[in-house]
Design a protein around this motif. Structure first.
Motif, PDB file in Angstrom:
ATOM      1  N   ASN A 404       0.848  -1.195   0.000  1.00 40.43           N
ATOM      2  CA  ASN A 404       0.000   0.000   0.000  1.00 40.43           C
ATOM      3  C   ASN A 404       0.882   1.244   0.000  1.00 40.43           C
ATOM      4  OD1 ASN A 404       0.943   0.278   2.633  1.00 40.43           O
ATOM      5  ND2 ASN A 404      -0.927  -0.543   3.560  1.00 40.43           N
ATOM      6  N   ALA A 405       0.255   2.381  -0.184  1.00 41.15           N
ATOM      7  CA  ALA A 405       1.002   3.630  -0.334  1.00 41.15           C
ATOM      8  C   ALA A 405       1.772   4.003   0.923  1.00 41.15           C
ATOM      9  CB  ALA A 405       0.046   4.755  -0.729  1.00 41.15           C
ATOM     10  N   SER A 406       1.226   3.673   2.093  1.00 41.83           N
ATOM     11  CA  SER A 406       1.890   4.057   3.339  1.00 41.83           C
ATOM     12  C   SER A 406       3.067   3.140   3.665  1.00 41.83           C
ATOM     13  CB  SER A 406       0.883   4.025   4.490  1.00 41.83           C
ATOM     14  OG  SER A 406       0.512   2.683   4.786  1.00 41.83           O
ATOM     15  N   GLY A 407       3.043   1.940   3.126  1.00 43.27           N
ATOM     16  CA  GLY A 407       4.072   0.964   3.460  1.00 43.27           C
ATOM     17  C   GLY A 407       3.823   0.248   4.772  1.00 43.27           C
ATOM     18  N   LYS A 408       2.746   0.564   5.466  1.00 41.61           N
ATOM     19  CA  LYS A 408       2.452  -0.041   6.763  1.00 41.61           C
ATOM     20  C   LYS A 408       1.442  -1.182   6.590  1.00 41.61           C
ATOM     21  CE  LYS A 408       3.300   4.242   9.331  1.00 41.61           C
ATOM     22  NZ  LYS A 408       4.589   3.760   9.864  1.00 41.61           N
ATOM     23  N   GLN A 409       1.774  -2.339   7.113  1.00 37.90           N
ATOM     24  CA  GLN A 409       0.922  -3.513   6.939  1.00 37.90           C
ATOM     25  C   GLN A 409      -0.451  -3.340   7.562  1.00 37.90           C
ATOM     26  OE1 GLN A 409       2.844  -7.178   7.958  1.00 37.90           O
ATOM     27  NE2 GLN A 409       0.957  -8.373   7.955  1.00 37.90           N
ATOM     28  N   VAL A 410      -0.550  -2.515   8.605  1.00 33.97           N
ATOM     29  CA  VAL A 410      -1.817  -2.389   9.333  1.00 33.97           C
ATOM     30  C   VAL A 410      -2.812  -1.488   8.613  1.00 33.97           C
ATOM     31  CG1 VAL A 410      -0.746  -2.853  11.546  1.00 33.97           C
ATOM     32  CG2 VAL A 410      -0.900  -0.489  10.729  1.00 33.97           C
ATOM     33  N   LEU A 411      -2.384  -0.788   7.552  1.00 36.03           N
ATOM     34  CA  LEU A 411      -3.249   0.192   6.902  1.00 36.03           C
ATOM     35  C   LEU A 411      -3.760  -0.334   5.565  1.00 36.03           C
ATOM     36  CD1 LEU A 411      -1.380   3.523   7.720  1.00 36.03           C
ATOM     37  CD2 LEU A 411      -3.324   2.458   8.908  1.00 36.03           C
ATOM     38  N   ASN A 412      -4.551  -1.402   5.616  1.00 38.55           N
ATOM     39  CA  ASN A 412      -5.320  -1.898   4.484  1.00 38.55           C
ATOM     40  C   ASN A 412      -4.460  -2.160   3.235  1.00 38.55           C
ATOM     41  OD1 ASN A 412      -7.631  -2.732   3.128  1.00 38.55           O
ATOM     42  ND2 ASN A 412      -8.047  -0.672   2.336  1.00 38.55           N
ATOM     43  N   PRO A 413      -3.524  -3.093   3.282  1.00 40.45           N
ATOM     44  CA  PRO A 413      -2.764  -3.435   2.078  1.00 40.45           C
ATOM     45  C   PRO A 413      -3.649  -4.178   1.073  1.00 40.45           C
ATOM     46  CG  PRO A 413      -2.235  -4.946   3.841  1.00 40.45           C
ATOM     47  CD  PRO A 413      -3.108  -3.888   4.454  1.00 40.45           C
ATOM     48  N   LYS A 414      -3.235  -4.206  -0.177  1.00 43.70           N
ATOM     49  CA  LYS A 414      -4.036  -4.860  -1.214  1.00 43.70           C
ATOM     50  C   LYS A 414      -3.118  -5.357  -2.328  1.00 43.70           C
ATOM     51  CE  LYS A 414      -4.920  -0.432  -3.518  1.00 43.70           C
ATOM     52  NZ  LYS A 414      -5.972   0.498  -4.008  1.00 43.70           N
ATOM     53  N   ASN A 415      -3.702  -6.167  -3.197  1.00 40.75           N
ATOM     54  CA  ASN A 415      -2.956  -6.660  -4.351  1.00 40.75           C
ATOM     55  C   ASN A 415      -2.766  -5.541  -5.363  1.00 40.75           C
ATOM     56  OD1 ASN A 415      -4.373  -9.172  -3.169  1.00 40.75           O
ATOM     57  ND2 ASN A 415      -2.839 -10.038  -4.552  1.00 40.75           N
TER      58      ASN A 415
END
Length: 840
Positions: A404-415
């Motif tokens: 994801n754009a933030s690079g943080k796993q906890v903030l809604n990553p996606k394919n």
């Protein structure tokens, strides 16, 4: 009824998805000196009933030889004439013949014919060889391509021949010396007329079809080339100590496995793994590190994402230039991508660790030294891991991933499905497109194979949310956001940073190479699986992930589709009550299913016909508990027990499943997996595994249902089967063919005999039954038999006659047309009798 416009759309899609590959994809490959004698390949023509001819007899075939092999000695072909005399073409190393290594042997003596084949050992080109036995003139002529050789030799006016390519076990003429070769287009005839043609374009089984006659050949340990273009072949499975990384020597076709204490070199052409200990002692490897091979310096570079931990291993001396330090936080990111730009720079991209996704780019000069230079271009793409990268001459293609754009796993990553191009000269990223997909979410294995001339790429995709996952290769466009699935799937145990997959291409072997690594928990060992697929890869069977785009032909496509839809609307009014040709399954609603209605058991049941399926004592489907290895172990013990009663020895099991391991390791693997299998069988109930003397067996109780055991008694009966016996058989085979996805060499003899037996039983019954007595029953049985043999003329003829008896003339004609299409697809020739001749 299938909607006509849907059928038109399917046809249209097929038109635009035809492969343009021109490489040869048919023939029979031969296991040679790399295999033990029992595992070498042979092809027998006329072994059971000889090929008899009057006058002149001619045998021709095409042959190619695998390049870069150490040993080509062996029998290309052996003909046995009238059970008395052998006539052989043999590759020999006798120096008195100079460079003419191919000899013609008559009986136990050299003939006067010897010849050479250009570029043997360098090229895999095909060559045509023809043997002509002129009984009238008493002359044997051997032609290699356009060069002919003659020898006076007396022949009877009429002779019968048995023909063996490669290995054979026929009486006193047996031999096991096989050159590493491929054979195709075998033809036999008399007096200038071809009587038999074995194209050798099969994909499975041990039967080589005769497209002109009824004299099928038999293959032993076959390696069907067509199958190698669709099915990934498991080549090696090894368990190595500690973390392992991979690097590929593309020029020589060598896969390197870098471990703590040794370098394992897997040679694709010889299918051998050669271990060699480092001369500088153990290396401090980590699971997050990756490796790449530099062909110019013949070194393997092993490094962390930030390139602060980097070492050089000389392949020839097996010496490391330095010891790697344990990773710190900045070095502990895994699943990154790498790019070796010529002989000047090494790049790394992306990565994952410590619950963060990265988009960093690091680079260092070659020759290497610890340290790196961050690249600001990395900030322009979304942080990710599980992306794939492939280079061309000017830069790197990067596709997909998860982040994801933030690079943080906890903030809604996606394919992610974007294709980016990194220009190595400008140090810039350019987004080319966003990939279109209509499948479940997927990510990529680490590397892409780029084909600049085709403007295409090949990559491996898989769903990251499954542990028992599977890799699927796709071919995609570098210009348009479309792709298609090619080849079958590869099993892949995915557990985030504990698992890794990569894809390579060997131009020398013309094969793709896939490798998977699984190193769970403390990374004390790594299981490595190596697979290969021949180029060009065939489209995947079943629904494809997506289809290539229509591109510049879109206007033509729309016009053609419009015409087809209009035509469909008109025709649908005329033939509303008819069934579209080819839709033979539409009959099911018209055929009484009373005879076949009984549901098979779902408690304590094991099914081998159709999809492999196991139900426990409570009726729960527990098939997923059988990993690929456990499944093969169970099947080989079960089938050897059921077929031959005594079971299978531990030595035979280790030879089949752990041939690449030391005796101690094979014994340990057997013990561990037997224990796992026992636990699963306990759930099934009335089924246990035991060892009597030296043989492992599966013991079953009467309450356990195994469809293969229910099938076997019918094979021992003589005479015409009764209607009730065929009903019982239909209840078994309606699930499909026998273990259709089981790709094990030892299984081929089991699979080869079943279609013949089932068809013979059906034809025996049909031959003594008037069609008018039971047309629906014959039709339903014929439909089941198509799962075993799509091009059996007798079955097709009976079904057509039964349909005509019921007044379904259109469907009878559709059945015939479907048969004709399958016949042409299989044999490459038109089926000569027309519809009227077939049903007369």
């Amino acid at each position: 009824m299938i909607k006509f416009h849907h059928l038109c759309l399917s046809i249209l899609l097929l038109i635009f998805c035809v492969s343009t590959a021109s490489a040869q994809t048919d023939g029979l490959g031969f296991c040679s000196h790399e295999a033990i004698p029992d595992k070498r390949t042979g092809l027998a023509l006329g072994a059971d009933r000889p090929l008899c001819f009057t006058g002149s007899f001619e045998l021709s075939f095409e042959v190619s030889f695998t390049p870069r092999q150490k040993n080509y000695f062996g029998y290309v072909v052996r003909l046995i004439q009238n059970e008395e005399r052998n006539i052989d073409i043999l590759y020999d190393y006798d120096p008195k013949f100079g460079d003419k290594h191919f000899r013609v042997i008559i009986g136990d003596s050299y003939s006067g014919i010897s010849f050479s084949i250009p570029d043997l050992g360098v090229s895999d080109a095909w060559h045509k060889i023809r043997l002509n036995f002129d009984a009238g003139q008493g002359v044997l002529t051997v032609t290699r391509d356009q060069e002919s050789f003659r020898e006076k030799l007396a022949f009877p006016a009429s002779s019968c021949y048995r023909v063996f390519f490669g290995a054979n076990d026929y009486k006193t003429f047996r031999n096991a010396d096989v050159p590493p070769m491929q054979i195709r287009n075998v033809r036999a005839g008399e007096n200038g007329v071809t009587r038999h043609v074995w194209q050798l374009n099969e994909e499975d089984g041990a039967v080589a079809a005769d497209s002109l006659g009824r004299r099928a050949g038999t293959a032993v340990n076959p390696v069907w080339i067509r199958k190698m273009h669709r099915n990934w072949q498991p080549l090696q499975r090894v368990t190595l100590n500690g973390p392992t990384s991979v690097a590929f020597n593309q020029e020589e076709g060598i896969l390197y496995l870098v471990t703590r204490d040794s370098l394992f070199s897997y040679h694709l052409l010889s299918n051998k793994i050669v271990p060699a200990a480092y001369t500088t002692g153990e290396q401090n490897l980590h699971n997050a590190y990756q490796s790449v091979y530099n062909p110019r310096t013949r070194e393997i570079y092993t490094f962390s994402l930030d390139l602060k931990r980097i070492g050089r291993l000389k392949v020839d001396s097996l010496a490391w230039n330095r010891q790697l330090d344990p990773p710190d936080r900045s070095s502990g990111y895994g699943h990154f991508n790498k790019y070796l730009q010529g002989d000047s720079l090494l790049y790394t991209f992306n990565g994952y660790g410590f619950f963060q996704y990265r988009s960093d780019i690091y680079s260092t000069a070659v020759p290497l030294a610890p340290g790196s230079h961050p690249d600001s271009a990395g900030s322009t793409i979304t942080p990710r891991y599980l992306a794939a990268a492939g280079a061309d001459t000017n830069g790197l293609y990067l596709i997909g991933g998860y982040g994801n754009a933030s690079g943080k796993q906890v903030l809604n990553p996606k394919n992610l499905y974007d294709l980016q191009y990194f220009d190595a000269h400008q140090h810039t990223f350019k987004k080319l497109y966003e990939l279109k997909k209509d499948t479940e979410e997927f990510v990529f294995a680490n590397s892409l194979v780029i084909r600049p001339a085709e403007q295409a790429y090949f990559g491996l995709i898989f769903p990251k949310h499954k542990f028992n996952s599977a890799l699927q290769m796709i071919k995609g466009s570098l210009q348009e956001p479309v792709f298609e699935a090619v080849g079958n799937k590869i099993p892949f145990e995915f557990q985030d940073v504990d698992a890794y997959a990569d894809l390579f291409y060997s131009a020398a072997a013309k094969r793709f190479v896939a490798v998977t690594l699984y190193s769970p928990d403390d990374h004390s060992n790594t299981t490595v699986n190596i697979y290969s697929l021949y180029d060009p890869p065939f489209p995947a069977e079943g629904p494809l992930a997506a289809r290539p785009g229509i591109g510049k032909n879109w206007l033509l496509a729309i016009a053609v589709l419009t015409v087809l839809l209009l035509l469909g609307a008109i025709l649908s009014r005329v033939i509303r009550k008819e069934i579209i040709p080819g839709d033979t399954n539409a009959l099911s609603a018209d055929v009484s299913a009373a005879d076949f209605a009984a549901e098979p058991p779902r408690k304590s049941a094991i099914y081998l016909f159709g999809d492999f399926q196991v139900f426990d004592a409570g009726g729960t489907d527990i098939t997923k508990l059988f990993t690929p290895l456990i499944r093969e172990l169970f099947l080989i013990i079960l089938l050897y027990t059921v077929k031959w009663e005594r079971g299978i020895s531990a030595e035979k099991l280790k030879e089949q499943l752990w041939f690449d391991k030391s005796p101690d390791s094979a014994r340990n693997n057997l013990a561990v997996n037997i224990a796992k299998l026992k636990n699963i069988l306990d759930k099934v109930g009335f089924c246990e595994i035991s060892k009597d003397t030296r043989y492992w067996k599966i013991k079953t109780g009467d309450q356990l249902y195994i469809d293969y055991m229910a099938y076997l008694p019918g094979t021992k009966q003589t005479g015409k089967p009764t209607r009730q016996e065929l009903i019982a058989l239909a209840g078994i085979i309606r699930r499909g063919s026998f273990l259709p996805t089981g790709e094990y060499e030892w299984l081929d003899p089991f699979k080869a005999e079943i279609p013949h037996d089932i068809t013979e039983r059906f034809l025996q019954y049909a031959g003594s039954t008037e069609i008018k007595e039971d047309p629906n029953f014959l039709i339903r049985l014929a439909d089941y038999l198509y799962a075993f043999d799509m091009v059996n003329e007798d079955v097709m003829r009976l079904k057509c006659k039964a349909l005509i008896h019921l007044g379904k003339h259109s469907l009878a004609h559709a059945t015939f047309e479907n048969f004709v299409r399958e016949y042409h697809k299989l044999y490459g020739e038109n089926y000569l009798p027309d519809f009227q001749q077939t049903i007369s």
